[in-house]
Design a protein around this motif. Structure first.
Motif, short mmCIF file in Angstrom:
data_model
loop_
_atom_site.label_atom_id
_atom_site.label_comp_id
_atom_site.label_asym_id
_atom_site.label_seq_id
_atom_site.Cartn_x
_atom_site.Cartn_y
_atom_site.Cartn_z
N ARG A 50 0.83 -1.21 0.00
CA ARG A 50 0.00 0.00 0.00
C ARG A 50 0.85 1.25 0.00
NH1 ARG A 50 -0.15 4.45 3.01
NH2 ARG A 50 0.11 3.24 4.87
N ARG A 51 1.92 1.26 0.78
CA ARG A 51 2.74 2.47 0.91
C ARG A 51 3.48 2.82 -0.38
NH1 ARG A 51 4.07 3.39 7.00
NH2 ARG A 51 2.40 2.17 7.91
N ASP A 52 3.60 1.84 -1.29
CA ASP A 52 4.19 2.12 -2.61
C ASP A 52 3.15 2.66 -3.58
OD1 ASP A 52 6.65 1.21 -1.72
OD2 ASP A 52 6.35 -0.83 -2.49
N LEU A 53 1.88 2.40 -3.30
CA LEU A 53 0.80 2.80 -4.19
C LEU A 53 0.03 4.02 -3.68
CD1 LEU A 53 -0.46 -0.82 -4.89
CD2 LEU A 53 0.84 0.64 -6.45
N ILE A 54 -0.17 4.08 -2.38
CA ILE A 54 -0.82 5.23 -1.75
C ILE A 54 0.08 5.63 -0.58
CG2 ILE A 54 -2.86 6.11 -0.56
CD1 ILE A 54 -4.48 3.87 -1.91
N SER A 55 0.82 6.70 -0.76
CA SER A 55 1.75 7.09 0.30
C SER A 55 1.28 8.36 1.00
CB SER A 55 3.17 7.27 -0.25
OG SER A 55 3.19 8.28 -1.23
N ILE A 70 -1.10 16.88 5.69
CA ILE A 70 -0.45 15.72 5.10
C ILE A 70 -0.80 15.68 3.62
CG2 ILE A 70 -0.43 14.37 7.24
CD1 ILE A 70 -2.86 12.81 6.05
N THR A 71 0.02 15.04 2.86
CA THR A 71 -0.22 14.91 1.43
C THR A 71 -0.34 13.44 1.09
OG1 THR A 71 1.10 16.91 1.06
CG2 THR A 71 0.67 15.52 -0.85
N ILE A 72 -1.37 13.10 0.36
CA ILE A 72 -1.58 11.74 -0.11
C ILE A 72 -1.13 11.70 -1.56
CG2 ILE A 72 -3.26 9.90 -0.53
CD1 ILE A 72 -2.95 10.67 2.46
N VAL A 73 -0.20 10.79 -1.85
CA VAL A 73 0.33 10.67 -3.20
C VAL A 73 -0.04 9.29 -3.74
CG1 VAL A 73 2.41 10.75 -4.62
CG2 VAL A 73 2.25 12.18 -2.57
N LEU A 74 -0.67 9.28 -4.90
CA LEU A 74 -1.06 8.03 -5.54
C LEU A 74 -0.05 7.69 -6.62
CD1 LEU A 74 -4.87 8.80 -5.93
CD2 LEU A 74 -3.74 7.59 -4.07
N ALA A 75 0.37 6.44 -6.67
CA ALA A 75 1.34 6.00 -7.67
C ALA A 75 0.74 6.15 -9.06
CB ALA A 75 1.72 4.54 -7.42
#
Length: 117
Positions: A50-55, A70-75
């Motif tokens: 998950r942490r590689d896809l939604i960090s 916080i910032t949510i980054v999607l792969a």
């Protein structure tokens, strides 16, 4: 990128809850049904951690009381399905559990400051 104000919960607790939801996507029939109702085919989700896809990016100076953005980054892999998963399934649950609120964009905050002057 999605930015949210995280308060009253530590980033570690937030990440644990997100990890739990990610794992439940393959084990919880209720969550799978909610995903299907939202038009998300769980079988088509990219495989991986998950942490590689939604960090979750947390600033160095985080305080649980005052909170931080916080910032949510999607792969970029399978971006459309991850966007749908985040916005239609995961985010609503995290909002209910933690009171997560969208953070004002930097440009909106800058415009507000200029307007006050």
């Amino acid at each position: 990128m999605n930015r949210y104000l995280l308060k009253s919960v530590s980033p570690d607790d937030f990440n644990r809850e997100l990890d739990k939801l990610w794992a439940q996507l393959t084990t919880d029939p209720g969550l799978q049904e909610d995903a299907a109702d939202a038009g998300i085919d769980v079988e088509k989700l990219p495989r991986g951690k998950r942490r590689d896809l939604i960090s979750v990016k947390v600033p160095a100076h985080f305080d649980v009381v005052t909170g931080a953005v916080i910032t949510i980054v999607l792969a970029p892999v399978a971006k459309k399905i991850l966007i749908d998963l985040w916005s239609k399934l995961l985010l609503p649950r995290l909002e209910r559990k933690f009171g997560l609120k969208p953070a004002a964009s930097k440009s909106a905050a800058t415009a507000k400051k200029k307007k006050k002057k």
